[in-house]
Design an enzyme around this catalytic site. Structure first.
Site, PDB file in Angstrom:
ATOM      1  N   LYS A 107      -9.407  -2.501  -7.214  1.00  0.00           N
ATOM      2  CA  LYS A 107      -9.757  -1.109  -7.521  1.00  0.00           C
ATOM      3  C   LYS A 107      -8.514  -0.231  -7.568  1.00  0.00           C
ATOM      4  O   LYS A 107      -8.454   0.718  -8.320  1.00  0.00           O
ATOM      5  CB  LYS A 107     -10.817  -0.531  -6.590  1.00  0.00           C
ATOM      6  CG  LYS A 107     -10.709  -0.881  -5.156  1.00  0.00           C
ATOM      7  CD  LYS A 107     -11.907  -0.360  -4.370  1.00  0.00           C
ATOM      8  CE  LYS A 107     -11.856  -0.809  -2.935  1.00  0.00           C
ATOM      9  NZ  LYS A 107     -12.200  -2.219  -2.767  1.00  0.00           N
ATOM     10  N   LYS A 136       0.835  -1.206   0.000  1.00  0.00           N
ATOM     11  CA  LYS A 136       0.000   0.000   0.000  1.00  0.00           C
ATOM     12  C   LYS A 136       0.870   1.256   0.000  1.00  0.00           C
ATOM     13  O   LYS A 136       0.571   2.223  -0.708  1.00  0.00           O
ATOM     14  CB  LYS A 136      -0.945  -0.003   1.204  1.00  0.00           C
ATOM     15  CG  LYS A 136      -2.093  -0.995   1.023  1.00  0.00           C
ATOM     16  CD  LYS A 136      -2.978  -1.047   2.233  1.00  0.00           C
ATOM     17  CE  LYS A 136      -4.129  -2.026   2.029  1.00  0.00           C
ATOM     18  NZ  LYS A 136      -4.914  -2.232   3.231  1.00  0.00           N
ATOM     19  N   LYS A 194      -4.122  -9.185 -10.807  1.00  0.00           N
ATOM     20  CA  LYS A 194      -5.255  -9.346  -9.887  1.00  0.00           C
ATOM     21  C   LYS A 194      -6.234  -8.188 -10.094  1.00  0.00           C
ATOM     22  O   LYS A 194      -5.814  -7.035 -10.196  1.00  0.00           O
ATOM     23  CB  LYS A 194      -4.719  -9.317  -8.445  1.00  0.00           C
ATOM     24  CG  LYS A 194      -5.800  -9.281  -7.386  1.00  0.00           C
ATOM     25  CD  LYS A 194      -5.219  -8.883  -6.034  1.00  0.00           C
ATOM     26  CE  LYS A 194      -6.263  -8.709  -5.003  1.00  0.00           C
ATOM     27  NZ  LYS A 194      -6.875  -7.642  -4.535  1.00  0.00           N
TER      28      LYS A 194
HETATM   29  P1  ADP Z   1      -9.401  -4.313  -3.844  1.00  0.00           P
HETATM   30  O1  ADP Z   1      -8.172  -5.153  -4.109  1.00  0.00           O
HETATM   31  O2  ADP Z   1     -10.178  -4.063  -5.074  1.00  0.00           O
HETATM   32  O3  ADP Z   1      -9.054  -3.038  -3.096  1.00  0.00           O
HETATM   33  P2  ADP Z   1     -10.313  -5.228  -1.300  1.00  0.00           P
HETATM   34  O4  ADP Z   1      -8.875  -5.229  -0.849  1.00  0.00           O
HETATM   35  O5  ADP Z   1     -11.230  -4.206  -0.727  1.00  0.00           O
HETATM   36  O6  ADP Z   1     -10.324  -5.151  -2.892  1.00  0.00           O
HETATM   37  O7  ADP Z   1     -10.888  -6.681  -1.072  1.00  0.00           O
HETATM   38  C1  ADP Z   1     -12.126  -7.027  -0.491  1.00  0.00           C
HETATM   39  C2  ADP Z   1     -12.259  -8.541  -0.469  1.00  0.00           C
HETATM   40  O8  ADP Z   1     -12.338  -9.051  -1.811  1.00  0.00           O
HETATM   41  C3  ADP Z   1     -11.045  -9.255   0.161  1.00  0.00           C
HETATM   42  O9  ADP Z   1     -11.473 -10.394   0.866  1.00  0.00           O
HETATM   43  C4  ADP Z   1     -10.218  -9.647  -1.019  1.00  0.00           C
HETATM   44  O10 ADP Z   1      -9.384 -10.745  -0.750  1.00  0.00           O
HETATM   45  C5  ADP Z   1     -11.282  -9.970  -2.071  1.00  0.00           C
HETATM   46  N1  ADP Z   1     -10.764  -9.693  -3.409  1.00  0.00           N
HETATM   47  C6  ADP Z   1     -10.390  -8.496  -3.900  1.00  0.00           C
HETATM   48  N2  ADP Z   1      -9.958  -8.599  -5.168  1.00  0.00           N
HETATM   49  C7  ADP Z   1     -10.045  -9.910  -5.487  1.00  0.00           C
HETATM   50  C8  ADP Z   1      -9.741 -10.671  -6.673  1.00  0.00           C
HETATM   51  N3  ADP Z   1      -9.267 -10.094  -7.774  1.00  0.00           N
HETATM   52  N4  ADP Z   1      -9.957 -11.996  -6.647  1.00  0.00           N
HETATM   53  C9  ADP Z   1     -10.453 -12.593  -5.533  1.00  0.00           C
HETATM   54  N5  ADP Z   1     -10.755 -11.942  -4.397  1.00  0.00           N
HETATM   55  C10 ADP Z   1     -10.566 -10.617  -4.359  1.00  0.00           C
END
Ligand code: ADP
Ligand code: TRP
Length: 321
Positions: A192, A110, A189
């Site tokens: 957002k 981050k 991956k």
């Molecule tokens: P982002 O990576 O978009 O910021 P978050 O960190 O808020 O998403 O993740 C929220 C939940 O969704 C977590 O449990 C995370 O592991 C899951 N998650 C986020 N992106 C993915 C992905 N590409 N594939 C599978 N799970 C995901």
């Protein structure tokens, strides 16, 4: 069996969030108690715009319910409505080794992405451990990227139990290995923070635009291609019915897979897949008062559970005199 998971209210939900975390969580609704919450205190490690945080919190709650989380059948609340969690965070902090947090790759990632390095960002995993341990959760469905945070929560629980006597249940992560990481438009991956998402609740026009932006190679239509290496196929397979998936897989292997056509088909599949959720979302968004009442009821139930654990913890550490 208690299942618990949280999601940050920091932006629009995408299909990675849905398959990685929401669906596995919603599926457990029949298997014991489910605890689901919007982690707005965690979101504060990256969002300092009060209006946006408040709006995103409501939006995340509406999204969750629209996608099938039935608040009648689980405890559903907003993290900050249970202040017990911040007290537990402090108590856990006092025995969390620095080295445990220094090893967390999420903090380093981050900061590398430009999020300001604050004490809150560094101790994010301790707040997450408090989230989990406060409710004595057995299982925590998350995406693969959260595995290390679950290990930290377990390590803290073990340290606490060894120091003060058995107090916390040791939580297990639930990671769907078939679904561990949903790829984004560029094959990384989906996240957002990489700007490579397919958002669940977007207009038909926006949806088409994001699907059309899925990156593919330049292999001519008639040439065979490896479906597993194709980003488009890997997203398509999440939504296509089994028979159609087998047909498209055949086209990849034997030649004839036209990316443009597959993308158009994927737009329709996605639109249909989330149709009911979209309709439910529209209704919920029209009645924010009702959503707030549901969240307040959830917080009352969550606080009742939280205070049992916190009471025990206070006694164990010597805060009762
Ligand atoms: P982002 O990576 O978009 O910021 P978050 O960190 O808020 O998403 O993740 C929220 C939940 O969704 C977590 O449990 C995370 O592991 C899951 N998650 C986020 N992106 C993915 C992905 N590409 N594939 C599978 N799970 C995901
Ligand atoms: N850190 C998680 C994420 O970014 C969100 C989260 C906070 C969480 N507290 C939790 C997930 C407790 C599961 C359990 O996705």
């Amino acid at each position: 069996m208690k299942t618990l998971s949280g999601i940050q209210p920091s932006g629009q939900l995408h299909i990675g969030n849905y398959f990685g975390m929401m669906l596995p969580m919603i599926k457990t609704i029949d298997q014991g108690e489910l605890y689901a919450f919007i982690v707005n205190l965690h979101a504060m490690t990256s969002v300092h715009n009060p209006k946006r945080l408040a709006q995103d919190t409501m939006n995340a709650a509406i999204d969750f319910m629209a996608l099938g989380l039935d608040p009648e059948r689980c405890i559903f609340w907003v993290q900050s409505d249970v202040p017990e969690v911040t007290e537990l965070t402090w108590l856990l902090s006092t025995l969390t080794p620095m080295g445990l947090l220094e090893r967390c790759h999420s903090f380093k990632d981050k900061v590398a992405k430009g999020i300001a390095s604050s004490h809150g960002l560094f101790s994010y995993p301790v707040l997450m451990a408090a989230d989990i341990l406060l409710y004595q959760a057995d299982r925590v469905p998350v995406g693969k990227d959260q595995k290390q945070h679950l290990e930290v929560a377990r390590d803290i629980a073990i340290k606490f139990n060894n120091t003060f006597g058995d107090t916390f249940v040791l939580p297990e992560p639930v990671i769907d290995t078939n679904m561990a990481t949903v790829p984004g438009l560029d094959g990384q991956k989906m996240s957002k923070s990489y700007g490579n998402t397919i958002n669940i609740f977007q207009s038909a026009k926006e949806l088409k635009k994001s699907v059309m932006a899925i990156q593919t190679d330049c292999t001519p239509v008639e040439e065979p291609k490896d479906p597993e290496k194709c980003n488009l196929f890997n997203i398509f397979k999440l939504f296509a019915p089994t028979e159609r998936l087998a047909e498209v897989q055949n086209l990849y292997l034997n030649g004839g897979a036209a990316y443009g056509h597959i993308k158009m088909e994927l737009v329709d599949l996605l639109w249909e897949f989330f149709r009911e959720a979209r309709e439910r979302r529209e209704l919920l968004a029209k009645d924010p008062g009702q959503v707030k009442t549901i969240l307040a009821q959830g917080a009352t139930k969550a606080r009742a559970k939280a205070s049992i654990t916190l009471d025990l913890v206070r006694e164990r550490v010597g805060l009762k005199y």
